[in-house]
Motif scaffolding. Structure first.
Motif, short mmCIF file in Angstrom:
data_model
loop_
_atom_site.label_atom_id
_atom_site.label_comp_id
_atom_site.label_asym_id
_atom_site.label_seq_id
_atom_site.Cartn_x
_atom_site.Cartn_y
_atom_site.Cartn_z
N TYR A 189 25.79 19.14 42.69
CA TYR A 189 25.05 18.09 43.41
C TYR A 189 24.64 16.98 42.45
CZ TYR A 189 21.29 15.90 46.11
OH TYR A 189 20.47 15.00 46.76
N SER A 190 24.06 17.36 41.32
CA SER A 190 23.59 16.38 40.34
C SER A 190 24.74 15.57 39.75
CB SER A 190 22.83 17.07 39.21
OG SER A 190 21.64 17.63 39.71
N LEU A 191 25.92 16.17 39.71
CA LEU A 191 27.10 15.50 39.17
C LEU A 191 27.90 14.77 40.25
CD1 LEU A 191 28.21 18.33 36.73
CD2 LEU A 191 27.17 16.13 36.11
N ASN A 192 27.31 14.70 41.45
CA ASN A 192 27.91 14.01 42.60
C ASN A 192 29.23 14.65 43.04
OD1 ASN A 192 27.44 12.08 44.57
ND2 ASN A 192 28.82 10.60 43.60
N HIS B 284 31.29 18.17 47.54
CA HIS B 284 32.08 19.24 48.17
C HIS B 284 31.88 20.56 47.41
CE1 HIS B 284 35.22 21.25 50.38
NE2 HIS B 284 35.76 21.63 49.24
N ASP B 285 31.93 20.50 46.08
CA ASP B 285 31.71 21.71 45.26
C ASP B 285 30.30 22.25 45.48
OD1 ASP B 285 34.26 21.37 44.25
OD2 ASP B 285 33.59 20.52 42.34
N SER B 286 29.34 21.34 45.59
CA SER B 286 27.95 21.74 45.82
C SER B 286 27.81 22.45 47.16
CB SER B 286 27.04 20.52 45.77
OG SER B 286 25.70 20.89 46.05
N GLU B 287 28.42 21.87 48.19
CA GLU B 287 28.35 22.46 49.52
C GLU B 287 28.93 23.87 49.53
OE1 GLU B 287 29.49 21.19 54.11
OE2 GLU B 287 30.27 20.00 52.43
N GLU B 288 30.06 24.04 48.86
CA GLU B 288 30.72 25.35 48.82
C GLU B 288 29.86 26.36 48.05
OE1 GLU B 288 32.23 27.82 46.57
OE2 GLU B 288 34.29 27.21 46.56
N GLN C 46 20.36 18.04 32.49
CA GLN C 46 21.62 18.23 31.78
C GLN C 46 22.54 19.10 32.65
OE1 GLN C 46 20.57 19.76 27.90
NE2 GLN C 46 19.71 17.81 27.25
N ALA C 47 22.89 18.53 33.80
CA ALA C 47 23.67 19.27 34.79
C ALA C 47 25.05 19.66 34.25
CB ALA C 47 23.81 18.45 36.07
N ALA C 48 25.69 18.77 33.53
CA ALA C 48 27.03 19.08 33.01
C ALA C 48 26.97 20.25 32.03
CB ALA C 48 27.65 17.86 32.34
N LEU D 154 22.68 27.77 41.00
CA LEU D 154 22.76 26.87 39.85
C LEU D 154 24.04 26.04 39.87
CD1 LEU D 154 21.32 29.22 37.11
CD2 LEU D 154 20.48 26.92 37.62
N ARG D 155 25.15 26.67 40.24
CA ARG D 155 26.41 25.92 40.35
C ARG D 155 26.29 24.83 41.41
NH1 ARG D 155 30.29 31.16 39.84
NH2 ARG D 155 30.46 31.13 37.57
#
Length: 166
Positions: free
Chosen positions: A113-116, A119-123, A77-79, A107-108
């Protein structure tokens, strides 16, 4: 009179010892999470969070908040997890909360990442790596590196991923 006071003190200490401490509740919920029993772990984490909020101890509150978000990630439940951690705000400043800050960023990054949202995941994972190092947490640093490697592979950056794991 002294006997009555002693009996009352003994009775109160017995009552107190039958109520699990927040640390014990955290360990139980974390162990259930480790066993991937998410539907059992979530109510335990929520109950612990409620008790921690009642005591007003920021350290305990953040432990249970992050545990709840970890459980939601385990439940895929990533969202929900991302909305939860974004709703928390930031941990208090100072070295006592350095690991909580790193965990929150991790966690962010995982949720993005799970929500594709690569770029946000990398940051977030880049910031988590710095925060984990500053916190001196080898376990968080290792998990961040693992997540960064998976992200690099997903982005087809295979050479960078290979170097990340050497």
């Amino acid at each position: 009179m002294r006997v009555a006071v002693a009996v009352a003190a003994l009775a109160l200490s017995a009552c107190r010892s039958s109520v699990p401490s927040l640390d014990a509740e955290f360990r139980v919920a974390q162990n259930v999470l480790s066993g991937e029993q998410y539907d059992l772990a979530l109510p335990k984490a929520e109950a612990g969070l409620s008790k921690a909020e009642h005591t007003g101890n920021p350290g305990q509150i953040w432990r249970f908040r992050l545990l709840k978000a970890d459980i939601l990630m385990g439940k895929r439940q990533a969202a929900k997890s991302l909305a939860l951690v974004n709703g928390f705000g930031e941990p208090p400043p100072g070295p006592d909360f350095a690991e909580a800050r790193a965990h929150l960023l991790l966690l962010r990054g995982r949720a993005a990442y799970s929500l594709n949202r690569l770029h946000d995941s990398e940051e977030a994972l880049g910031r988590a790596a710095v925060a984990a190092k500053q916190a001196g947490s080898e376990s968080l640093s290792a998990e961040v590196l693992l997540r960064q490697g998976a992200l690099l592979v997903r982005q087809s950056k295979f050479e960078q991923a290979r170097h990340a794991f050497q």
